[in-house]
Design an enzyme around this catalytic site. Structure first.
Site, PDB file in Angstrom:
ATOM      1  N   SER A 125      45.386  44.469  45.101  1.00 37.57           N
ATOM      2  CA  SER A 125      45.072  43.338  43.891  1.00 37.57           C
ATOM      3  C   SER A 125      43.934  42.826  44.216  1.00 37.57           C
ATOM      4  O   SER A 125      43.756  42.756  45.428  1.00 37.57           O
ATOM      5  CB  SER A 125      46.243  42.606  43.720  1.00 37.57           C
ATOM      6  OG  SER A 125      45.675  41.385  42.963  1.00 37.57           O
ATOM      7  N   TYR A 149      52.697  35.909  47.100  1.00 38.83           N
ATOM      8  CA  TYR A 149      52.458  37.206  46.681  1.00 38.83           C
ATOM      9  C   TYR A 149      51.119  37.762  47.226  1.00 38.83           C
ATOM     10  O   TYR A 149      51.263  39.160  47.587  1.00 38.83           O
ATOM     11  CB  TYR A 149      52.329  37.071  44.971  1.00 38.83           C
ATOM     12  CG  TYR A 149      51.595  38.271  44.453  1.00 38.83           C
ATOM     13  CD1 TYR A 149      52.426  39.378  44.097  1.00 38.83           C
ATOM     14  CD2 TYR A 149      50.395  38.317  43.833  1.00 38.83           C
ATOM     15  CE1 TYR A 149      51.862  40.499  43.629  1.00 38.83           C
ATOM     16  CE2 TYR A 149      49.951  39.318  43.371  1.00 38.83           C
ATOM     17  CZ  TYR A 149      50.598  40.618  43.152  1.00 38.83           C
ATOM     18  OH  TYR A 149      50.058  41.590  42.588  1.00 38.83           O
ATOM     19  N   LYS A 153      50.368  41.609  49.660  1.00 44.91           N
ATOM     20  CA  LYS A 153      49.163  42.628  49.470  1.00 44.91           C
ATOM     21  C   LYS A 153      48.151  42.515  50.654  1.00 44.91           C
ATOM     22  O   LYS A 153      48.064  43.627  51.186  1.00 44.91           O
ATOM     23  CB  LYS A 153      48.352  42.157  48.039  1.00 44.91           C
ATOM     24  CG  LYS A 153      49.029  42.286  46.811  1.00 44.91           C
ATOM     25  CD  LYS A 153      49.743  43.749  46.627  1.00 44.91           C
ATOM     26  CE  LYS A 153      50.404  43.707  45.150  1.00 44.91           C
ATOM     27  NZ  LYS A 153      51.323  44.872  45.245  1.00 44.91           N
TER      28      LYS A 153
HETATM   29  P1  NAD Z   1      55.842  45.571  36.866  1.00 48.19           P
HETATM   30  O1  NAD Z   1      56.788  44.472  37.108  1.00 48.19           O
HETATM   31  O2  NAD Z   1      55.701  45.891  35.078  1.00 48.19           O
HETATM   32  O3  NAD Z   1      56.179  46.820  37.553  1.00 48.19           O
HETATM   33  C1  NAD Z   1      56.828  46.715  38.714  1.00 48.19           C
HETATM   34  C2  NAD Z   1      57.963  47.452  38.877  1.00 48.19           C
HETATM   35  O4  NAD Z   1      58.590  47.734  40.148  1.00 48.19           O
HETATM   36  C3  NAD Z   1      59.094  46.799  37.822  1.00 48.19           C
HETATM   37  O5  NAD Z   1      59.343  48.170  36.927  1.00 48.19           O
HETATM   38  C4  NAD Z   1      60.176  46.541  38.762  1.00 48.19           C
HETATM   39  O6  NAD Z   1      61.589  46.666  38.089  1.00 48.19           O
HETATM   40  C5  NAD Z   1      60.018  47.448  39.896  1.00 48.19           C
HETATM   41  N1  NAD Z   1      60.652  46.977  41.312  1.00 48.19           N
HETATM   42  C6  NAD Z   1      60.326  45.719  41.902  1.00 48.19           C
HETATM   43  N2  NAD Z   1      60.830  45.500  43.059  1.00 48.19           N
HETATM   44  C7  NAD Z   1      61.586  46.793  43.307  1.00 48.19           C
HETATM   45  C8  NAD Z   1      62.325  47.365  44.220  1.00 48.19           C
HETATM   46  N3  NAD Z   1      62.560  46.632  45.294  1.00 48.19           N
HETATM   47  N4  NAD Z   1      62.923  48.539  44.080  1.00 48.19           N
HETATM   48  C9  NAD Z   1      62.347  49.158  43.013  1.00 48.19           C
HETATM   49  N5  NAD Z   1      61.835  48.867  42.052  1.00 48.19           N
HETATM   50  C10 NAD Z   1      61.260  47.584  41.971  1.00 48.19           C
HETATM   51  O7  NAD Z   1      54.456  45.122  37.166  1.00 48.19           O
HETATM   52  P2  NAD Z   1      52.889  45.878  37.049  1.00 48.19           P
HETATM   53  O8  NAD Z   1      52.067  45.040  36.348  1.00 48.19           O
HETATM   54  O9  NAD Z   1      53.048  47.314  36.386  1.00 48.19           O
HETATM   55  O10 NAD Z   1      52.296  46.199  38.539  1.00 48.19           O
HETATM   56  C11 NAD Z   1      52.684  47.069  39.431  1.00 48.19           C
HETATM   57  C12 NAD Z   1      52.027  47.025  40.879  1.00 48.19           C
HETATM   58  O11 NAD Z   1      50.643  46.572  40.553  1.00 48.19           O
HETATM   59  C13 NAD Z   1      52.446  45.671  41.492  1.00 48.19           C
HETATM   60  O12 NAD Z   1      52.672  46.111  42.880  1.00 48.19           O
HETATM   61  C14 NAD Z   1      51.658  44.724  41.180  1.00 48.19           C
HETATM   62  O13 NAD Z   1      51.690  43.744  42.210  1.00 48.19           O
HETATM   63  C15 NAD Z   1      50.539  45.293  41.338  1.00 48.19           C
HETATM   64  N6  NAD Z   1      49.368  44.463  40.645  1.00 48.19           N
HETATM   65  C16 NAD Z   1      49.544  44.201  39.146  1.00 48.19           C
HETATM   66  C17 NAD Z   1      48.679  43.542  38.470  1.00 48.19           C
HETATM   67  C18 NAD Z   1      48.893  43.006  37.221  1.00 48.19           C
HETATM   68  O14 NAD Z   1      48.219  41.973  36.903  1.00 48.19           O
HETATM   69  N7  NAD Z   1      49.723  43.628  36.351  1.00 48.19           N
HETATM   70  C19 NAD Z   1      47.403  43.176  39.281  1.00 48.19           C
HETATM   71  C20 NAD Z   1      47.026  43.448  40.545  1.00 48.19           C
HETATM   72  C21 NAD Z   1      48.220  44.307  41.022  1.00 48.19           C
HETATM   73  N1  UFG Z   2      44.556  31.346  31.510  1.00 50.76           N
HETATM   74  C1  UFG Z   2      44.701  30.474  30.459  1.00 50.76           C
HETATM   75  N2  UFG Z   2      45.958  30.169  29.928  1.00 50.76           N
HETATM   76  C2  UFG Z   2      46.944  30.863  30.244  1.00 50.76           C
HETATM   77  C3  UFG Z   2      47.128  31.983  31.061  1.00 50.76           C
HETATM   78  C4  UFG Z   2      45.794  32.302  31.733  1.00 50.76           C
HETATM   79  O1  UFG Z   2      43.678  29.837  30.383  1.00 50.76           O
HETATM   80  O2  UFG Z   2      48.029  30.613  29.522  1.00 50.76           O
HETATM   81  C5  UFG Z   2      43.535  31.841  32.159  1.00 50.76           C
HETATM   82  C6  UFG Z   2      43.419  31.837  33.908  1.00 50.76           C
HETATM   83  O3  UFG Z   2      43.287  30.289  34.197  1.00 50.76           O
HETATM   84  C7  UFG Z   2      42.458  32.604  34.142  1.00 50.76           C
HETATM   85  C8  UFG Z   2      42.326  33.759  33.234  1.00 50.76           C
HETATM   86  O4  UFG Z   2      42.988  32.959  31.936  1.00 50.76           O
HETATM   87  O5  UFG Z   2      41.196  32.053  34.113  1.00 50.76           O
HETATM   88  C9  UFG Z   2      43.214  34.769  33.569  1.00 50.76           C
HETATM   89  O6  UFG Z   2      44.611  34.449  34.007  1.00 50.76           O
HETATM   90  P1  UFG Z   2      45.842  35.431  34.353  1.00 50.76           P
HETATM   91  O7  UFG Z   2      47.075  34.835  34.774  1.00 50.76           O
HETATM   92  O8  UFG Z   2      46.119  36.430  33.126  1.00 50.76           O
HETATM   93  O9  UFG Z   2      45.369  36.409  35.511  1.00 50.76           O
HETATM   94  P2  UFG Z   2      44.917  35.945  37.160  1.00 50.76           P
HETATM   95  O10 UFG Z   2      43.410  36.573  37.141  1.00 50.76           O
HETATM   96  O11 UFG Z   2      45.238  34.522  37.260  1.00 50.76           O
HETATM   97  O12 UFG Z   2      45.967  36.706  37.887  1.00 50.76           O
HETATM   98  C10 UFG Z   2      45.947  38.277  37.720  1.00 50.76           C
HETATM   99  C11 UFG Z   2      47.527  38.354  38.096  1.00 50.76           C
HETATM  100  C12 UFG Z   2      47.458  38.189  39.808  1.00 50.76           C
HETATM  101  C13 UFG Z   2      46.487  38.870  40.444  1.00 50.76           C
HETATM  102  C14 UFG Z   2      45.208  38.454  40.063  1.00 50.76           C
HETATM  103  C15 UFG Z   2      43.969  39.273  40.617  1.00 50.76           C
HETATM  104  O13 UFG Z   2      48.414  37.763  37.577  1.00 50.76           O
HETATM  105  O14 UFG Z   2      48.834  38.728  40.077  1.00 50.76           O
HETATM  106  O15 UFG Z   2      45.157  38.844  38.564  1.00 50.76           O
HETATM  107  O16 UFG Z   2      44.529  40.603  40.432  1.00 50.76           O
HETATM  108  F1  UFG Z   2      46.776  38.868  41.986  1.00 50.76           F
END
Ligand code: NAD
Ligand code: UFG
Length: 336
Positions: A125, A149, A153
């Protein structure tokens, strides 16, 4: 060619990547414990692709069941999405996060080592760039975190580097995602968070649906063009295609490599609101409130490395991301 194991494959990014992998001709096996997703998302993958990937409802930390997957299939590479991802929750439940994400990954790596499978693509991330690096972020910058969290990573990346040092057979790519939003354009798959969304676009989607009153904008006094937070939003299908490109590139990787997956372009909260209003044809009511603790002003990628080594670039606009998000939301008002 062996199969690709997709952990967390019923989740948001995993399920979209399953579609891209199948369309690229890969045979996939999916595992997930369904703690944050529904198996219905795989039915949607099947509807879109015409293929029914084998699914295991298993926990990453279950050594025996993880071994069984490798007994049943010749796995050539693992794309590892499974993990918990809510920043706020991780502050309240650090041990749950460290156990699930870090121990779970260690267990998976042990099983891979046992079965001689050494190709690994990890969901990292942009959060690993911490608070002190200047934007745009490049892969060589120092990493750090501000919450459990984020530390999972950072620590998993360190573990992966150490594993690569210990055995030169490993080929590991850590993909550092920026802010994935949007949905498959069919409207069959999208982001499906439980309860009140924490992230911006899923929250706006619920406001557009009429389920939530208004968006709270967390601060308009940042040092950014309009004062609201700037992020690098990327369409989840662009991200999915990035994994297909990474899988191809992994063959020529030696050891550990980190690669940003972003567009390289920042958009403010108000830019996203405007794009979403256009997509859904409604006004999104909003209120400016205090900054959210832990938020930074700006985060966006330097996307040069991905275009050079993966030959991949994000292609979709913010407007398209919002249109596809709205399309999924209105077709699935109660989620999947
Ligand atoms: P998500 O929650 O939709 O998908 C993650 C999946 O992992 C879920 O289906 C959950 O049931 C499964 N899971 C969690 N723990 C588990 C375990 N112990 N065993 C088996 N399955 C398990 O999230 P996503 O948005 O698809 O994210 C996927 C990956 O990308 C994650 O590792 C997340 O940290 C990373 N990531 C996501 C974002 C974002 O904003 N969505 C940003 C950066 C990184
Ligand atoms: N924001 C609002 N109102 C809301 C939600 C978010 O104003 O209700 C703003 C936040 O302050 C930020 C922007 O919208 O400026 C984006 O916020 P998000 O929560 O959508 O995303 P972040 O960048 O805070 O975090 C996301 C994931 C994290 C990850 C990070 C970097 O949630 O897990 O991106 O990849 F670590």
């Amino acid at each position: 060619m062996g199969k690709i194991l997709v952990t967390g494959g019923t989740g948001f990014i995993g399920s979209h990547t399953c579609v891209s992998l199948i369309n690229a001709g890969y045979e996939i096996v999916v595992m997930d414990n369904l703690c944050n997703s529904k198996v219905e998302s795989l039915a949607r993958v099947s509807l879109i692709t015409g293929k029914n990937p084998r699914f295991y409802k298993t926990d990453l930390n279950d050594y025996k069941e993880m071994c069984q997957i490798f007994e049943d299939h010749k796995i050539d590479a693992v794309i590892h999405f499974a993990g918990l991802k809510a920043v706020g929750e991780s502050v309240k439940l650090p041990l749950t996060y460290y156990h699930n994400n870090i121990s779970g990954t260690i267990n998976l790596l042990k099983v891979m080592e046992k079965y001689g499978c050494h190709k690994f693509i990890f969901s990292s991330s942009a959060t690993v760039y911490g608070e002190n690096n200047p934007v745009p972020y490049t892969e060589d910058m120092p990493t750090s975190a501000t919450n459990p969290y984020g530390y999972t990573k950072v620590m998993i990346e360190q573990i992966l580097k150490d594993v690569c040092t210990s055995n030169s057979d490993w080929k590991v790519i850590s993909l550092r995602y920026f802010n994935p939003i949007g949905a498959h354009e069919s409207g069959l798959m999208g982001e499906n968070p439980n309860g009140i969304p924490n992230n911006l676009v899923p929250y706006i989607a619920q406001v557009a649906l009429g389920k939530l009153d208004k968006l709270h904008v967390f601060g308009n006094d940042y040092d950014t063009p309009d004062g609201t937070g700037v992020r690098d939003y990327i369409h989840v299908m662009d991200l999915a295609e990035g994994h297909v490109a990474a899988l191809k590139y992994a063959n020529s990787v030696n050891g550990f490599e980190a690669i940003n997956l972003g567009t390289g372009k920042g958009s403010s909260v108000l830019d996203v609101v405007k794009a979403y209003e256009k997509a859904c044809g409604k006004k999104i009511p909003l209120e400016i409130v205090a900054r959210r603790p832990g938020d930074i002003a700006e985060s966006y990628a330097d996307a040069t490395k991905a275009s050079e080594v993966l030959n991949w670039k994000a292609t979709y606009s913010l407007e398209k991301m919002c249109t596809d998000s709205w399309n999924f939301t209105k077709q699935n008002p109660k989620g999947l």
